[in-house]
Design an enzyme around this catalytic site. Structure first.
Site, PDB file in Angstrom:
ATOM      1  N   ASN A 157      40.037  51.825 -10.330  1.00 53.25           N
ATOM      2  CA  ASN A 157      40.894  50.739  -9.742  1.00 53.25           C
ATOM      3  C   ASN A 157      40.708  50.120  -8.324  1.00 53.25           C
ATOM      4  O   ASN A 157      40.889  49.135  -8.275  1.00 53.25           O
ATOM      5  CB  ASN A 157      42.214  50.826 -10.247  1.00 53.25           C
ATOM      6  CG  ASN A 157      42.824  52.123  -9.456  1.00 53.25           C
ATOM      7  OD1 ASN A 157      42.167  53.317  -9.331  1.00 53.25           O
ATOM      8  ND2 ASN A 157      44.034  52.074  -9.313  1.00 53.25           N
ATOM      9  N   GLU A 163      46.381  62.812  -7.032  1.00 58.07           N
ATOM     10  CA  GLU A 163      47.431  61.675  -6.785  1.00 58.07           C
ATOM     11  C   GLU A 163      46.910  61.281  -8.189  1.00 58.07           C
ATOM     12  O   GLU A 163      45.862  60.992  -8.696  1.00 58.07           O
ATOM     13  CB  GLU A 163      46.901  60.752  -5.741  1.00 58.07           C
ATOM     14  CG  GLU A 163      47.903  59.856  -5.391  1.00 58.07           C
ATOM     15  CD  GLU A 163      47.788  58.599  -6.525  1.00 58.07           C
ATOM     16  OE1 GLU A 163      48.783  58.415  -7.499  1.00 58.07           O
ATOM     17  OE2 GLU A 163      46.904  57.755  -6.645  1.00 58.07           O
ATOM     18  N   CYS A 195      48.159  52.585  -9.441  1.00 58.81           N
ATOM     19  CA  CYS A 195      49.089  53.545  -9.582  1.00 58.81           C
ATOM     20  C   CYS A 195      50.485  53.352  -9.190  1.00 58.81           C
ATOM     21  O   CYS A 195      51.365  54.003  -9.543  1.00 58.81           O
ATOM     22  CB  CYS A 195      48.535  55.041  -9.036  1.00 58.81           C
ATOM     23  SG  CYS A 195      48.157  54.801  -7.310  1.00 58.81           S
TER      24      CYS A 195
END
Length: 486
Positions: free
Chosen positions: A151, A248, A282
């Protein structure tokens, strides 16, 4: 023109010998952006061997010289921001303006860490013994395995690779195979800037390559961004080998809009948080809590704004939202919206596939807002990673903060209020790694820590001074000379 996919091992660009690898344009899947062959898991041995050989001389290079390589790469990235931003839009699907912005952010990150040599390198403590000082120094870990998502195909790799390199580590990097072109661009910038052979190795391939990196005995630490399930498996594998891992992972990020909020600002920022980058962040706003006093008007206006977004080819300057990354994501997000409707949710806007035309040909999802009642709904708890916003109403601020905390994730959140007391209450009560007051839930700056609480993150935070805590270990030095006059 279709770009050629190659891999960087020991300073040499080499073709893959694995399966055919195609990077397609998610707005027009018939168009091939880049083409080549996967790396094989056996290539990991060569990459780790090259990184290991480069470790000692790179660690011995003064930090200012290591930083100079990053600064040179930043200049290359900046000079190519327009062209590479267009490549990013074609390959990943975010708008051209966002793509250019991301490339420039990568340059900013490289510059931040490129100047690390001018910052504090350690600490000195007083000793309880005469004639002695206690020094805390830092040393690199060795060979770092870097695994990055689709992303943010150049910014996230930059914020992992730049600190790894400047602190004296070498890198074996596997990006998401859906976005090979921007990975190649970043690696080219670093090598053109003078990075020695073997210090950075790039392998583009599937999960077998990632697994081989995670399990390799020559890898001294692993940093990962991606799904929660994969992150947990990586952390478990790293723990079994006794090496540090930084992960993460997922987020189900809430925005809370209270009755006293600046409504126009809140509308603008919630729209950006939910639908910029097609919700594929995210830190994207995927949950919205609005207090009853403003809920009816706020949600009606928000739905109007979402329905009015221009969805289309991300390389077109008029487009405000592009497609999701691929057909698998499109199917999964669509299924999540359908499941929410079956569970009793009310669709305020979107929620239906495009029936015909270019939007039906590409992997486009309409900006979707779904209002929920008190019944359980998967869309409130599960990360869809797309342009879908789940909404609940709250009686008051206390109830709103409780709903915001109603998640196993704790990456980011946003609160909109003009009441300082309520803002401070949110700081105390909402357990997240990043909290925005009167701005969208997404966003990260390179000089401050980034990462999640609860099940959104494992290991030390990323960026800023926090990166040093992961990419180095301390050595406590008891420094004492001989007796005076001896």
């Amino acid at each position: 023109m279709t770009a050629v996919i190659e891999h960087l091992i020991g300073g040499q660009w080499v073709p893959g010998t694995g399966d055919e690898l195609l990077s397609v344009n998610p707005a027009r899947p018939s168009l091939i952006v880049a083409q080549g062959s996967d790396a094989r898991s056996s290539d990991v041995d060569d990459a780790v061997r090259a990184a290991t050989a480069a470790t000692a001389p790179w660690a011995a290079t003064p930090m200012h010289q290591r930083g100079a390589v990053l600064l040179g790469a930043a200049d290359i990235v900046d000079r190519n921001a327009e062209a590479w931003g267009l490549d990013l839009a074609r390959e990943e699907g975010k708008t051209k303006a966002e793509g250019i912005g991301e490339v420039r952010r990568a340059a900013q990150i490289l510059r931040y860490y490129g100047n690390e040599g001018d910052r504090q390198a350690g600490e000195i403590f007083t000793s309880p013994r005469a004639g002695e000082q206690i020094l805390i120094t830092r040393k690199p870990l060795g060979v770092i395995g870097v695994i990055t998502p689709f992303n943010f195909p150049i910014a996230i790799p930059a914020w992992k690779i730049a600190p790894a390199l400047v602190y004296g580590n070498t890198v074996v990097w596997k990006p998401a195979s859906t976005v090979p072109l921007l990975a190649i661009r970043l690696a080219q910038a670093l090598t053109e800037s003078g990075l020695p052979a073997g210090v950075l190795n790039l392998l583009i391939g599937g999960s077998d390559v990632g697994n081989a990196i995670v399990d390799h005995r020559g890898i001294d630490a692993i940093t990962f961004t991606g799904s929660t399930g994969v992150g947990r498996r990586i952390a478990a594998a790293a723990a079994a080998r006794g090496v540090p891992a930084q992960a993460e992972m997922g987020g189900k990020n809430a925005a809370v809009v209270l009755d006293d909020a600046d409504i126009d600002l809140a509308l603008e920022q919630v729209m950006l948080g939910a639908f910029r980058s097609t919700g594929q962040k995210c830190t994207a706003t995927s949950r919205l809590i609005v207090t009853e006093g403003i809920a009816e008007k706020f949600l009606a206006t928000l739905a109007e704004h979402a329905a009015a977004l221009t969805v289309g080819d991300p390389t077109d300057d008029a487009t405000q939202m592009g497609p999701v990354i691929n057909g698998t994501a499109h199917q999964s997000i669509s299924a999540g919206v359908q499941a929410a409707a079956r569970q009793g949710a009310t669709v305020l806007t979107g929620g239906r596939p495009y029936a015909d035309g270019p939007l039906a040909e590409g992997y486009f999802i309409a900006p979707t807002i779904i209002e929920l009642d008190d019944a359980p709904a998967d869309v409130w708890t599960d990360e869809l990673f797309g342009p879908v916003l789940a909404v609940k109403r709250a009686a008051d601020a206390d109830a709103a903060f409780a709903l915001a905390s109603d998640s196993e994730f704790g990456l980011s959140a946003a609160i909109f209020t003009q009441d300082l007391t309520r803002a401070l209450q949110a700081v105390e009560q909402i357990d997240v790694g990043v909290l925005h007051v009167n701005s969208e839930s997404a966003g990260a700056d390179p000089h401050v820590p980034f990462g999640g609480a609860k099940k959104s993150g494992l290991g030390p935070k990323e960026q800023g001074g926090a990166a040093r805590d992961f990419f180095t270990h301390t050595t406590t030095v008891y420094l004492r000379g001989g007796r005076p006059g001896a």
